[in-house]
Design a protein around this motif. Structure first.
Motif, PDB file in Angstrom:
ATOM      1  N   MET A 112       0.841  -1.182  -0.131  1.00 36.07           N
ATOM      2  CA  MET A 112       0.092  -0.019   0.035  1.00 36.07           C
ATOM      3  C   MET A 112       1.020   1.089   0.060  1.00 36.07           C
ATOM      4  O   MET A 112       1.825   1.272   0.748  1.00 36.07           O
ATOM      5  N   LYS A 113       0.358   2.268  -1.019  1.00 37.06           N
ATOM      6  CA  LYS A 113       1.230   3.468  -0.858  1.00 37.06           C
ATOM      7  C   LYS A 113       0.667   4.415   0.208  1.00 37.06           C
ATOM      8  O   LYS A 113      -0.480   4.259   0.552  1.00 37.06           O
ATOM      9  N   SER A 114       1.545   5.025   0.707  1.00 40.76           N
ATOM     10  CA  SER A 114       1.059   6.006   1.816  1.00 40.76           C
ATOM     11  C   SER A 114       2.090   7.456   1.712  1.00 40.76           C
ATOM     12  O   SER A 114       3.108   7.404   1.456  1.00 40.76           O
ATOM     13  N   ASN A 115       1.336   8.527   2.117  1.00 38.76           N
ATOM     14  CA  ASN A 115       2.053   9.668   2.295  1.00 38.76           C
ATOM     15  C   ASN A 115       1.995  10.365   3.722  1.00 38.76           C
ATOM     16  O   ASN A 115       1.884  11.307   3.906  1.00 38.76           O
ATOM     17  N   THR A 116       2.444   9.318   4.599  1.00 42.76           N
ATOM     18  CA  THR A 116       2.343   9.781   5.751  1.00 42.76           C
ATOM     19  C   THR A 116       3.221  10.855   6.229  1.00 42.76           C
ATOM     20  O   THR A 116       2.710  11.671   7.243  1.00 42.76           O
ATOM     21  N   ALA A 117       4.353  10.964   5.725  1.00 40.92           N
ATOM     22  CA  ALA A 117       5.383  11.922   6.158  1.00 40.92           C
ATOM     23  C   ALA A 117       4.702  13.459   5.878  1.00 40.92           C
ATOM     24  O   ALA A 117       4.779  14.263   6.441  1.00 40.92           O
ATOM     25  N   GLU A 118       4.053  13.576   4.753  1.00 36.86           N
ATOM     26  CA  GLU A 118       3.075  14.622   4.337  1.00 36.86           C
ATOM     27  C   GLU A 118       2.072  15.243   5.340  1.00 36.86           C
ATOM     28  O   GLU A 118       2.021  16.121   5.715  1.00 36.86           O
ATOM     29  N   VAL A 119       1.380  14.122   5.950  1.00 36.48           N
ATOM     30  CA  VAL A 119       0.347  14.279   6.686  1.00 36.48           C
ATOM     31  C   VAL A 119       0.962  14.694   8.082  1.00 36.48           C
ATOM     32  O   VAL A 119       0.174  15.526   8.717  1.00 36.48           O
ATOM     33  N   ALA A 120       1.999  13.862   8.264  1.00 33.87           N
ATOM     34  CA  ALA A 120       2.594  14.250   9.581  1.00 33.87           C
ATOM     35  C   ALA A 120       3.141  15.596   9.705  1.00 33.87           C
ATOM     36  O   ALA A 120       2.894  16.276  10.832  1.00 33.87           O
ATOM     37  N   ALA A 121       3.258  16.198   8.518  1.00 34.03           N
ATOM     38  CA  ALA A 121       4.016  17.737   8.574  1.00 34.03           C
ATOM     39  C   ALA A 121       2.960  18.577   8.819  1.00 34.03           C
ATOM     40  O   ALA A 121       2.902  19.841   9.381  1.00 34.03           O
ATOM     41  N   LEU A 122       1.696  18.183   8.844  1.00 30.33           N
ATOM     42  CA  LEU A 122       0.376  19.046   9.396  1.00 30.33           C
ATOM     43  C   LEU A 122       0.459  19.245  10.949  1.00 30.33           C
ATOM     44  O   LEU A 122      -0.755  19.746  11.276  1.00 30.33           O
ATOM     45  N   GLN A 123       1.102  18.346  11.349  1.00 27.64           N
ATOM     46  CA  GLN A 123       0.985  18.185  13.070  1.00 27.64           C
ATOM     47  C   GLN A 123      -0.295  17.798  13.448  1.00 27.64           C
ATOM     48  O   GLN A 123      -0.796  18.391  14.450  1.00 27.64           O
ATOM     49  N   PRO A 124      -0.902  16.583  13.324  1.00 20.18           N
ATOM     50  CA  PRO A 124      -2.087  16.223  13.632  1.00 20.18           C
ATOM     51  C   PRO A 124      -1.846  15.622  15.258  1.00 20.18           C
ATOM     52  O   PRO A 124      -0.606  15.383  15.532  1.00 20.18           O
ATOM     53  N   ASP A 125      -2.517  15.565  16.103  1.00 22.36           N
ATOM     54  CA  ASP A 125      -2.356  14.833  17.378  1.00 22.36           C
ATOM     55  C   ASP A 125      -2.091  13.372  17.318  1.00 22.36           C
ATOM     56  O   ASP A 125      -1.493  12.954  18.280  1.00 22.36           O
ATOM     57  N   TYR A 126      -2.731  12.881  16.214  1.00 21.40           N
ATOM     58  CA  TYR A 126      -2.784  11.407  16.189  1.00 21.40           C
ATOM     59  C   TYR A 126      -2.557  10.928  14.583  1.00 21.40           C
ATOM     60  O   TYR A 126      -2.926  11.639  13.727  1.00 21.40           O
ATOM     61  N   LEU A 127      -1.992   9.692  14.214  1.00 19.36           N
ATOM     62  CA  LEU A 127      -1.730   9.130  13.182  1.00 19.36           C
ATOM     63  C   LEU A 127      -1.926   7.683  13.454  1.00 19.36           C
ATOM     64  O   LEU A 127      -1.469   7.230  14.187  1.00 19.36           O
ATOM     65  N   GLY A 128      -3.099   7.225  12.492  1.00 23.00           N
ATOM     66  CA  GLY A 128      -3.631   5.790  12.823  1.00 23.00           C
ATOM     67  C   GLY A 128      -2.791   4.880  11.661  1.00 23.00           C
ATOM     68  O   GLY A 128      -2.595   5.323  10.398  1.00 23.00           O
ATOM     69  N   PHE A 129      -2.239   3.566  12.309  1.00 20.38           N
ATOM     70  CA  PHE A 129      -1.634   2.759  11.392  1.00 20.38           C
ATOM     71  C   PHE A 129      -2.656   1.506  11.338  1.00 20.38           C
ATOM     72  O   PHE A 129      -2.863   0.885  12.726  1.00 20.38           O
ATOM     73  N   ILE A 130      -3.182   0.940  10.412  1.00 18.32           N
ATOM     74  CA  ILE A 130      -4.157  -0.162  10.427  1.00 18.32           C
ATOM     75  C   ILE A 130      -3.647  -1.660  10.318  1.00 18.32           C
ATOM     76  O   ILE A 130      -2.748  -1.708   9.427  1.00 18.32           O
ATOM     77  N   PHE A 131      -3.851  -2.255  11.364  1.00 20.80           N
ATOM     78  CA  PHE A 131      -3.056  -3.659  11.346  1.00 20.80           C
ATOM     79  C   PHE A 131      -4.102  -4.800  11.122  1.00 20.80           C
ATOM     80  O   PHE A 131      -4.233  -5.828  11.793  1.00 20.80           O
ATOM     81  N   TRP A 132      -5.277  -4.418  10.567  1.00 19.27           N
ATOM     82  CA  TRP A 132      -6.007  -5.491  10.120  1.00 19.27           C
ATOM     83  C   TRP A 132      -5.936  -5.851   8.841  1.00 19.27           C
ATOM     84  O   TRP A 132      -6.116  -5.308   7.950  1.00 19.27           O
ATOM     85  N   GLU A 133      -5.427  -7.040   8.585  1.00 23.38           N
ATOM     86  CA  GLU A 133      -4.808  -7.697   7.267  1.00 23.38           C
ATOM     87  C   GLU A 133      -6.001  -7.355   6.028  1.00 23.38           C
ATOM     88  O   GLU A 133      -5.382  -6.973   4.814  1.00 23.38           O
ATOM     89  N   PRO A 134      -7.439  -7.581   6.313  1.00 20.60           N
ATOM     90  CA  PRO A 134      -8.271  -7.351   5.221  1.00 20.60           C
ATOM     91  C   PRO A 134      -8.368  -6.080   4.759  1.00 20.60           C
ATOM     92  O   PRO A 134      -8.946  -5.662   3.598  1.00 20.60           O
ATOM     93  N   SER A 135      -7.962  -5.037   5.633  1.00 19.54           N
ATOM     94  CA  SER A 135      -8.158  -3.734   5.054  1.00 19.54           C
ATOM     95  C   SER A 135      -7.021  -3.441   3.829  1.00 19.54           C
ATOM     96  O   SER A 135      -6.028  -3.829   3.955  1.00 19.54           O
TER      97      SER A 135
END
Length: 201
Positions: A1-24
């Protein structure tokens, strides 16, 4: 899965979610991207074993866990009693459609740090549409909660109105996901910026 987590993190959200459910379609695996200090990494699970959750907490240095399945209060208590359980925030998810029996919360009052209210749909999260927030006028607890479920830019005015109502006094955070995606895992950062600014004003 592609992700742009670093760009999202640059917005300084309070939380970042990482999904550990394989069917997702958003299932996370591989190395954890660098996340700036002050942003809490939350692991999202659906009916995983406590051992699996503990393993992910340890491997990825998670600061919180979010449970979207049938996890019981005893399950949360078992995690809390584990070697890492006192180091993470426990968020239990409850799905709402037209109504909700808030009596379901009572067993979790002593074992969870937050609740998360999501839209009841075919999937355990990420269904893309909102529930009727007026249901929360019956919220009986003083535990802080996350508001989730199909929240996008179109809901900004409704959110601003909701956050002024009495039932929003315990609303701790707004959880957004699918309505800000180009594809699973890839967020529209420009839209997130607009959303964040709108709620800060």
């Amino acid at each position: 899965m592609k992700s742009n987590t670093a760009e999202v993190a640059a917005l300084q959200p309070d939380y970042l979610g990482f999904i550990f459910w394989e069917p997702s379609k958003r299932y996370f695996e591989g190395p954890m991207p660098t996340v700036p200090d002050g942003i809490q990494k939350i692991g999202v699970f659906v009916d995983a074993t406590v051992r699996e959750v503990v393993d992910k907490i340890t491997t990825y240095d998670l600061q919180g866990v979010q449970f979207h399945g049938q996890e019981s209060a005893a399950y949360c208590e078992e995690l809390r009693a584990s070697a890492v359980g006192d180091k993470v925030a426990i968020i239990k998810v409850f799905s709402i459609k037209d109504d909700f029996d808030f009596g379901q919360l009572q067993p979790f009052e002593a074992v969870c740090d937050y609740y998360l209210f999501d839209t009841k749909g075919k999937l355990p999260g990420g269904n893309g549409y909102a529930f009727d927030w007026s249901v929360l006028s019956k919220y009986p607890s003083n535990k802080p909660y996350f508001l989730s479920g199909g929240i996008g830019l179109e809901e900004v005015a409704s959110l601003q109105a909701f956050l002024k109502r009495p039932e929003a006094q315990y609303c701790h955070a707004i959880d957004v996901n699918s309505r800000f995606e180009v594809e699973p895992g890839m967020k529209e950062v420009a839209k997130l910026k607009v959303f964040k600014k709108a709620l800060e004003t």
